[in-house]
Design a protein around this motif. Structure first.
Motif, PDB file in Angstrom:
ATOM      1  N   THR A 226      25.243  20.203   6.228  1.00 37.86           N
ATOM      2  CA  THR A 226      24.117  20.317   5.799  1.00 37.86           C
ATOM      3  C   THR A 226      23.982  19.293   4.649  1.00 37.86           C
ATOM      4  OG1 THR A 226      24.805  21.963   4.129  1.00 37.86           O
ATOM      5  CG2 THR A 226      23.928  22.813   6.104  1.00 37.86           C
ATOM      6  N   GLY A 227      22.638  19.384   4.297  1.00 38.68           N
ATOM      7  CA  GLY A 227      22.226  18.290   3.131  1.00 38.68           C
ATOM      8  C   GLY A 227      21.645  18.884   1.672  1.00 38.68           C
ATOM      9  N   THR A 228      21.831  17.986   0.737  1.00 35.61           N
ATOM     10  CA  THR A 228      20.991  18.406  -0.366  1.00 35.61           C
ATOM     11  C   THR A 228      20.744  17.078  -1.216  1.00 35.61           C
ATOM     12  OG1 THR A 228      21.474  19.949  -2.316  1.00 35.61           O
ATOM     13  CG2 THR A 228      23.193  18.312  -1.775  1.00 35.61           C
ATOM     14  N   LEU A 229      19.814  17.436  -2.329  1.00 36.44           N
ATOM     15  CA  LEU A 229      19.393  16.340  -3.296  1.00 36.44           C
ATOM     16  C   LEU A 229      19.993  16.715  -4.492  1.00 36.44           C
ATOM     17  CD1 LEU A 229      15.973  15.465  -2.110  1.00 36.44           C
ATOM     18  CD2 LEU A 229      17.838  14.286  -1.878  1.00 36.44           C
ATOM     19  N   SER A 230      20.606  16.036  -5.455  1.00 36.55           N
ATOM     20  CA  SER A 230      21.218  16.274  -6.800  1.00 36.55           C
ATOM     21  C   SER A 230      20.044  16.244  -7.742  1.00 36.55           C
ATOM     22  CB  SER A 230      22.436  15.326  -6.923  1.00 36.55           C
ATOM     23  OG  SER A 230      21.769  13.962  -7.083  1.00 36.55           O
ATOM     24  N   GLU A 231      20.263  16.676  -8.864  1.00 38.86           N
ATOM     25  CA  GLU A 231      19.419  16.684 -10.085  1.00 38.86           C
ATOM     26  C   GLU A 231      19.268  15.234 -10.254  1.00 38.86           C
ATOM     27  OE1 GLU A 231      16.686  17.996 -12.828  1.00 38.86           O
ATOM     28  OE2 GLU A 231      17.905  19.129 -11.403  1.00 38.86           O
ATOM     29  N   GLN A 232      20.355  14.427 -10.324  1.00 38.30           N
ATOM     30  CA  GLN A 232      20.139  12.966 -10.433  1.00 38.30           C
ATOM     31  C   GLN A 232      19.155  12.285  -9.469  1.00 38.30           C
ATOM     32  OE1 GLN A 232      23.880  11.089 -10.529  1.00 38.30           O
ATOM     33  NE2 GLN A 232      23.152   9.228 -11.093  1.00 38.30           N
ATOM     34  N   GLN A 233      19.534  12.593  -8.266  1.00 32.29           N
ATOM     35  CA  GLN A 233      18.730  11.923  -7.335  1.00 32.29           C
ATOM     36  C   GLN A 233      17.241  12.217  -7.487  1.00 32.29           C
ATOM     37  OE1 GLN A 233      20.869  13.627  -3.998  1.00 32.29           O
ATOM     38  NE2 GLN A 233      20.389  11.592  -2.994  1.00 32.29           N
ATOM     39  N   LEU A 234      16.795  13.469  -7.795  1.00 29.58           N
ATOM     40  CA  LEU A 234      15.513  14.056  -8.072  1.00 29.58           C
ATOM     41  C   LEU A 234      14.929  13.178  -9.456  1.00 29.58           C
ATOM     42  CD1 LEU A 234      15.675  17.699  -7.418  1.00 29.58           C
ATOM     43  CD2 LEU A 234      14.542  16.090  -6.081  1.00 29.58           C
ATOM     44  N   MET A 235      15.645  12.917 -10.261  1.00 32.20           N
ATOM     45  CA  MET A 235      15.250  12.213 -11.542  1.00 32.20           C
ATOM     46  C   MET A 235      14.935  10.800 -11.274  1.00 32.20           C
ATOM     47  SD  MET A 235      17.757  14.108 -14.366  1.00 32.20           S
ATOM     48  CE  MET A 235      17.672  12.315 -15.309  1.00 32.20           C
ATOM     49  N   TRP A 236      15.999  10.035 -10.552  1.00 28.35           N
ATOM     50  CA  TRP A 236      15.617   8.816  -9.842  1.00 28.35           C
ATOM     51  C   TRP A 236      14.262   8.856  -9.116  1.00 28.35           C
ATOM     52  CZ3 TRP A 236      14.973   7.439  -4.549  1.00 28.35           C
ATOM     53  CH2 TRP A 236      15.225   5.764  -4.629  1.00 28.35           C
ATOM     54  N   LEU A 237      14.029   9.721  -8.249  1.00 27.45           N
ATOM     55  CA  LEU A 237      12.772   9.842  -7.417  1.00 27.45           C
ATOM     56  C   LEU A 237      11.781   9.934  -8.521  1.00 27.45           C
ATOM     57  CD1 LEU A 237      11.102   9.808  -4.780  1.00 27.45           C
ATOM     58  CD2 LEU A 237      11.632  12.236  -4.685  1.00 27.45           C
ATOM     59  N   ASP A 238      11.711  10.611  -9.408  1.00 25.14           N
ATOM     60  CA  ASP A 238      10.485  10.985 -10.590  1.00 25.14           C
ATOM     61  C   ASP A 238      10.302   9.683 -10.946  1.00 25.14           C
ATOM     62  OD1 ASP A 238      10.250  13.712  -9.844  1.00 25.14           O
ATOM     63  OD2 ASP A 238      11.251  14.358 -11.387  1.00 25.14           O
ATOM     64  N   ASP A 239      11.175   8.971 -11.595  1.00 25.42           N
ATOM     65  CA  ASP A 239      11.237   7.748 -12.482  1.00 25.42           C
ATOM     66  C   ASP A 239      10.703   6.652 -11.637  1.00 25.42           C
ATOM     67  OD1 ASP A 239      12.390   8.856 -14.391  1.00 25.42           O
ATOM     68  OD2 ASP A 239      14.574   7.872 -14.306  1.00 25.42           O
ATOM     69  N   HIS A 240      11.014   6.408 -10.431  1.00 24.86           N
ATOM     70  CA  HIS A 240      10.418   5.610  -9.631  1.00 24.86           C
ATOM     71  C   HIS A 240       8.826   5.948  -9.275  1.00 24.86           C
ATOM     72  CE1 HIS A 240      14.328   3.853  -8.794  1.00 24.86           C
ATOM     73  NE2 HIS A 240      13.709   2.720  -8.225  1.00 24.86           N
TER      74      HIS A 240
ATOM     75  N   ALA B 139       6.744   7.541 -10.644  1.00 29.79           N
ATOM     76  CA  ALA B 139       6.147   7.538 -11.969  1.00 29.79           C
ATOM     77  C   ALA B 139       5.670   6.136 -12.386  1.00 29.79           C
ATOM     78  CB  ALA B 139       6.604   7.960 -13.215  1.00 29.79           C
ATOM     79  N   ASN B 140       6.369   5.108 -11.776  1.00 29.73           N
ATOM     80  CA  ASN B 140       6.103   3.725 -11.934  1.00 29.73           C
ATOM     81  C   ASN B 140       5.336   2.797 -10.756  1.00 29.73           C
ATOM     82  OD1 ASN B 140       7.257   3.361 -14.683  1.00 29.73           O
ATOM     83  ND2 ASN B 140       9.393   3.856 -13.740  1.00 29.73           N
ATOM     84  N   THR B 141       4.617   3.760 -10.157  1.00 25.90           N
ATOM     85  CA  THR B 141       4.067   3.177  -9.000  1.00 25.90           C
ATOM     86  C   THR B 141       2.514   3.540  -8.839  1.00 25.90           C
ATOM     87  OG1 THR B 141       3.767   2.295  -6.773  1.00 25.90           O
ATOM     88  CG2 THR B 141       4.951   4.443  -7.242  1.00 25.90           C
ATOM     89  N   ASP B 142       1.486   3.145  -8.478  1.00 27.57           N
ATOM     90  CA  ASP B 142       0.185   3.567  -8.168  1.00 27.57           C
ATOM     91  C   ASP B 142       0.068   3.957  -6.892  1.00 27.57           C
ATOM     92  OD1 ASP B 142      -0.749   3.296 -10.900  1.00 27.57           O
ATOM     93  OD2 ASP B 142      -1.249   1.288 -10.620  1.00 27.57           O
ATOM     94  N   SER B 143       0.957   3.362  -5.827  1.00 29.29           N
ATOM     95  CA  SER B 143       1.001   3.449  -4.396  1.00 29.29           C
ATOM     96  C   SER B 143       1.325   5.008  -4.244  1.00 29.29           C
ATOM     97  CB  SER B 143       1.906   2.497  -3.928  1.00 29.29           C
ATOM     98  OG  SER B 143       1.359   1.188  -3.983  1.00 29.29           O
ATOM     99  N   PRO B 144       1.036   5.472  -2.969  1.00 36.33           N
ATOM    100  CA  PRO B 144       1.462   6.799  -2.316  1.00 36.33           C
ATOM    101  C   PRO B 144       2.975   6.475  -2.115  1.00 36.33           C
ATOM    102  CG  PRO B 144      -0.325   6.006  -1.168  1.00 36.33           C
ATOM    103  CD  PRO B 144      -0.149   4.881  -2.239  1.00 36.33           C
ATOM    104  N   VAL B 145       3.564   7.587  -2.305  1.00 37.58           N
ATOM    105  CA  VAL B 145       5.240   7.443  -2.063  1.00 37.58           C
ATOM    106  C   VAL B 145       5.412   8.523  -0.776  1.00 37.58           C
ATOM    107  CG1 VAL B 145       7.341   7.963  -2.959  1.00 37.58           C
ATOM    108  CG2 VAL B 145       5.652   7.145  -4.406  1.00 37.58           C
ATOM    109  N   ILE B 146       6.115   7.909  -0.021  1.00 35.38           N
ATOM    110  CA  ILE B 146       6.767   8.686   1.237  1.00 35.38           C
ATOM    111  C   ILE B 146       8.084   8.947   1.010  1.00 35.38           C
ATOM    112  CG2 ILE B 146       6.828   8.957   3.671  1.00 35.38           C
ATOM    113  CD1 ILE B 146       4.453   7.520   3.810  1.00 35.38           C
ATOM    114  N   VAL B 147       8.818  10.165   1.067  1.00 36.15           N
ATOM    115  CA  VAL B 147      10.017  10.494   0.783  1.00 36.15           C
ATOM    116  C   VAL B 147      10.588  10.665   2.288  1.00 36.15           C
ATOM    117  CG1 VAL B 147      11.800  11.937  -0.382  1.00 36.15           C
ATOM    118  CG2 VAL B 147       9.709  11.495  -1.343  1.00 36.15           C
TER     119      VAL B 147
ATOM    120  N   GLY C 122       0.741  -1.458   0.077  1.00 34.48           N
ATOM    121  CA  GLY C 122       0.060  -0.089  -0.227  1.00 34.48           C
ATOM    122  C   GLY C 122       0.793   1.323  -0.046  1.00 34.48           C
ATOM    123  N   VAL C 123       2.010   1.265   0.008  1.00 35.59           N
ATOM    124  CA  VAL C 123       3.119   2.439   0.171  1.00 35.59           C
ATOM    125  C   VAL C 123       4.530   2.113  -0.397  1.00 35.59           C
ATOM    126  CG1 VAL C 123       3.676   2.269   2.476  1.00 35.59           C
ATOM    127  CG2 VAL C 123       3.472   4.373   1.531  1.00 35.59           C
ATOM    128  N   CYS C 124       4.968   3.114  -0.770  1.00 37.27           N
ATOM    129  CA  CYS C 124       6.343   3.091  -1.268  1.00 37.27           C
ATOM    130  C   CYS C 124       7.095   4.203  -0.578  1.00 37.27           C
ATOM    131  CB  CYS C 124       6.657   3.234  -2.640  1.00 37.27           C
ATOM    132  SG  CYS C 124       5.927   1.965  -3.818  1.00 37.27           S
TER     133      CYS C 124
END
Length: 199
Positions: free
Chosen positions: A173-187, A189-197, A158-160
């Motif tokens: 401090t921290g950050t998210l790279s453009e590559q990480q955001l693309m990785w997150l977008d791709d994952h 986009a391929n699920t119907d479940s809610p996504v918690i980051v 029921g959740v990813c």
């Protein structure tokens, strides 16, 4: 802490725990009005737990550099280090839930030293083994260590969960790279479940 059937209140070191409460209902407890959460519709598919800043190896709490940020807390002579006491309590509460997964989101250690990570592993891996998902925090990479690095995609009923590595090695401090955001977008986009980051 408020859930749909639980309220936990803290008054200094005293903990008041109220269980088996009605959902979406106001309660007056210790001079405070608190309303339990509404119960979500549908069946319960899974539970998961999350902790962060477990700081194995730390000897005191409440100090940032040389400036106290609050009351300085530490164990009394002869007592176990307070991160071990604190984490045993957290592990006991999580174990009582019997969750599908446990997520630890960084700062496993004070300084990313092997004995600190070993203490983390002994406590958390020993308790949750294959249900445990871990990512590093800034304290784990001050000296450019790479343990527990990398992003993880975890599919639960029921959740990813996207467990993101936000560390800047050697930084505070921290950050998210453009590559990480693309990785997150791709994952996502391929699920119907809610996504918690989490990061």
């Amino acid at each position: 802490t408020v859930a749909n059937d639980l309220i936990v209140m803290h008054d200094g070191a005293t903990v008041h725990r109220y269980e088996d409460l009605a959902h979406d209902t106001p309660y007056e407890l210790h001079g405070q009005w608190v309303t339990t959460l509404p119960r979500p519709e549908g069946e319960l598919l899974c539970t998961f737990a999350t902790v962060n800043d477990v700081h194995f190896g730390e000897t005191e709490c409440g100090r940032i550099a040389t400036t106290p940020g609050g009351p300085i807390q530490h164990s009394a002579p002869g007592e176990d280090p307070y991160p071990e006491i604190m984490n045993r309590g957290a592990i006991a509460e999580i174990s009582a839930l019997n969750p599908w997964a446990v997520f630890v989101k960084g700062d496993l250690s004070q300084d990313g030293q092997p004995h600190e990570w070993e203490a983390f592993e002994q406590h958390y891996r020993g308790a949750f083994d294959g249900r445990l998902h871990v990512v590093r925090g800034n304290h784990d990479a001050y000296r450019f260590q790479s343990g527990y690095d990398g992003d993880q995609w975890v599919e639960l009923p029921g959740v990813c969960v996207a467990l993101m590595d936000t560390v800047i090695p050697g930084g505070t401090t921290g950050t998210l790279s453009e590559q990480q955001l693309m990785w997150l977008d791709d994952h996502a986009a391929n699920t119907d479940s809610p996504v918690i980051v989490m990061g």
